[in-house]
Design an enzyme around this catalytic site. Structure first.
Site, PDB file in Angstrom:
ATOM      1  N   GLY A  14       0.480  -1.221   0.252  1.00 36.79           N
ATOM      2  CA  GLY A  14       0.009   0.191  -0.026  1.00 36.79           C
ATOM      3  C   GLY A  14       0.850   1.623   0.232  1.00 36.79           C
ATOM      4  N   SER A  17      -1.518   6.469   1.141  1.00 37.41           N
ATOM      5  CA  SER A  17      -2.457   7.606   1.383  1.00 37.41           C
ATOM      6  C   SER A  17      -3.677   8.393   1.879  1.00 37.41           C
ATOM      7  CB  SER A  17      -2.510   7.762  -0.443  1.00 37.41           C
ATOM      8  OG  SER A  17      -3.190   7.034  -0.738  1.00 37.41           O
ATOM      9  N   ASN A  18      -4.281   7.517   1.766  1.00 38.90           N
ATOM     10  CA  ASN A  18      -5.565   7.775   2.883  1.00 38.90           C
ATOM     11  C   ASN A  18      -5.224   8.133   4.259  1.00 38.90           C
ATOM     12  OD1 ASN A  18      -8.382   7.226   1.445  1.00 38.90           O
ATOM     13  ND2 ASN A  18      -7.378   6.092   0.491  1.00 38.90           N
ATOM     14  N   ASN A 111     -14.623   1.161   6.129  1.00 41.92           N
ATOM     15  CA  ASN A 111     -13.724   2.206   5.671  1.00 41.92           C
ATOM     16  C   ASN A 111     -13.957   2.061   4.066  1.00 41.92           C
ATOM     17  OD1 ASN A 111     -11.621  -0.669   3.692  1.00 41.92           O
ATOM     18  ND2 ASN A 111     -13.111  -1.357   2.757  1.00 41.92           N
ATOM     19  N   HIS A 113     -13.543   2.833   0.246  1.00 42.77           N
ATOM     20  CA  HIS A 113     -14.312   1.570  -1.124  1.00 42.77           C
ATOM     21  C   HIS A 113     -13.912   2.690  -2.334  1.00 42.77           C
ATOM     22  CE1 HIS A 113     -14.386  -2.275  -3.432  1.00 42.77           C
ATOM     23  NE2 HIS A 113     -15.242  -1.135  -4.192  1.00 42.77           N
ATOM     24  N   ASP A 154     -17.344  -5.527   1.836  1.00 44.61           N
ATOM     25  CA  ASP A 154     -17.794  -4.289   1.090  1.00 44.61           C
ATOM     26  C   ASP A 154     -19.055  -4.433   1.599  1.00 44.61           C
ATOM     27  OD1 ASP A 154     -15.231  -3.698   0.370  1.00 44.61           O
ATOM     28  OD2 ASP A 154     -16.059  -4.883  -1.745  1.00 44.61           O
ATOM     29  N   GLU A 183     -11.558  10.842  -2.351  1.00 45.54           N
ATOM     30  CA  GLU A 183     -11.131   9.347  -1.198  1.00 45.54           C
ATOM     31  C   GLU A 183     -10.217  10.330  -0.262  1.00 45.54           C
ATOM     32  OE1 GLU A 183      -9.529   5.691  -0.756  1.00 45.54           O
ATOM     33  OE2 GLU A 183     -10.300   5.048  -3.857  1.00 45.54           O
TER      34      GLU A 183
HETATM   35  C1  GRF Z   1      -7.676   2.792  -1.802  1.00 43.64           C
HETATM   36  O1  GRF Z   1      -7.755   2.889  -2.953  1.00 43.64           O
HETATM   37  C2  GRF Z   1      -8.913   2.108  -0.426  1.00 43.64           C
HETATM   38  O2  GRF Z   1     -10.048   3.029  -1.005  1.00 43.64           O
HETATM   39  C3  GRF Z   1      -8.813   0.791  -0.856  1.00 43.64           C
HETATM   40  O3  GRF Z   1      -7.807   0.465  -1.143  1.00 43.64           O
HETATM   41  C4  GRF Z   1      -6.580   1.287  -1.113  1.00 43.64           C
HETATM   42  C5  GRF Z   1      -5.998   2.472  -0.134  1.00 43.64           C
HETATM   43  O4  GRF Z   1      -4.907   2.977  -0.454  1.00 43.64           O
HETATM   44  N1  GRF Z   1      -9.671   0.500   0.295  1.00 43.64           N
HETATM   45  P1  GRF Z   1      -3.879   3.856   0.199  1.00 43.64           P
HETATM   46  O5  GRF Z   1      -2.672   2.975   0.831  1.00 43.64           O
HETATM   47  O6  GRF Z   1      -4.773   4.661   1.469  1.00 43.64           O
HETATM   48  O7  GRF Z   1      -3.276   5.324  -1.382  1.00 43.64           O
END
Ligand code: GRF
Length: 212
Positions: A14, A17-18, A111, A113, A154, A183
């Site tokens: 991963g 980024s979130n 979560n 998505h 989901d 997101e």
């Molecule tokens: C995101 O696209 C989220 O929607 C999904 O996993 C991805 C995680 O991306 N559940 P990041 O590691 O947060 O960049």
């Protein structure tokens, strides 16, 4: 009222980024919560590195030391309880969450998505697979869903959604990029609504309460 304590959970390598978007919102004073721990099931997760840089506890948990998913989830729940986490945010967590965790954090696991659930979700629907499936379907709209987590991929009650148009010349990359930008805004909004106790869950529906 004390500030909400958030634990972030990821499973893959991963980008994180979130997590970064939540940290940035906090730095701008726009997150009504503290991120107190980031747990990853992959030692090389970008999220762990990002957390360390920010002085947030970054914890690697090796899933192979557990014999069942329930055993792993009990350990995760314990880590979160020990840190008095009130909300767990999944960010790139590709495993099913079992009752062993959900029952200890009912409607307290969220979560995000990268599509409009209930379409384009379920096992195997992550990352590029999602955006490719959206484009192949001919759908004109995709988007982002933040939902509470239940024991089905989901599937839990939907908290917030944001629509993103699919453009005629989009490929999966281009769509993924525009979805990801949304997101990063939507997760912080959902966390804030939770922190303000403005999310009321009734069956599969989440009612948004007015600010008090
Ligand atoms: C995101 O696209 C989220 O929607 C999904 O996993 C991805 C995680 O991306 N559940 P990041 O590691 O947060 O960049």
């Amino acid at each position: 009222m004390s500030r909400l304590r958030v634990g972030v959970l990821c499973s893959g390598k991963g980008r994180g980024s979130n997590l970064q978007a939540l940290i940035d919102a906090r730095d701008r004073g726009e997150l009504g919560a503290d991120i107190v721990v980031v747990v990853s099931l992959n030692a090389e997760a970008g999220a762990l590195e990002r957390a360390r840089k920010q002085g947030i506890e970054a914890k690697y948990v090796d899933p192979n030391q557990f014999t069942t998913p329930e055993e792993l989830d009990r350990a995760l729940a314990e880590i979160m309880h020990e840190r008095q986490v009130g909300l767990i945010c999944l960010a790139g967590y590709m495993r099913i969450v079992t009752a062993a965790l959900i029952r200890q954090f009912p409607n307290r696991v969220m979560n995000i998505h990268p599509a409009l659930l209930p379409a384009f979700g379920g096992k195997g629907m992550y990352g590029h697979h999602v955006h490719e499936a959206v484009i192949d379907s001919g759908a004109k709209y995709s988007g982002v869903t933040v939902h509470f987590v239940d024991e089905v991929y989901d599937h839990g009650p939907i908290v917030l959604q944001k629509v993103v148009s699919v453009l005629d010349d989009d490929d999966a990359d281009a769509l993924a990029q525009r979805v990801l930008a949304e997101e990063h805004k939507l997760y912080a909004r959902a966390v804030n609504l939770f922190a303000e106790r403005r999310l009321e869950v009734e069956g599969r529906r989440v009612r948004l309460l007015p600010p008090s």
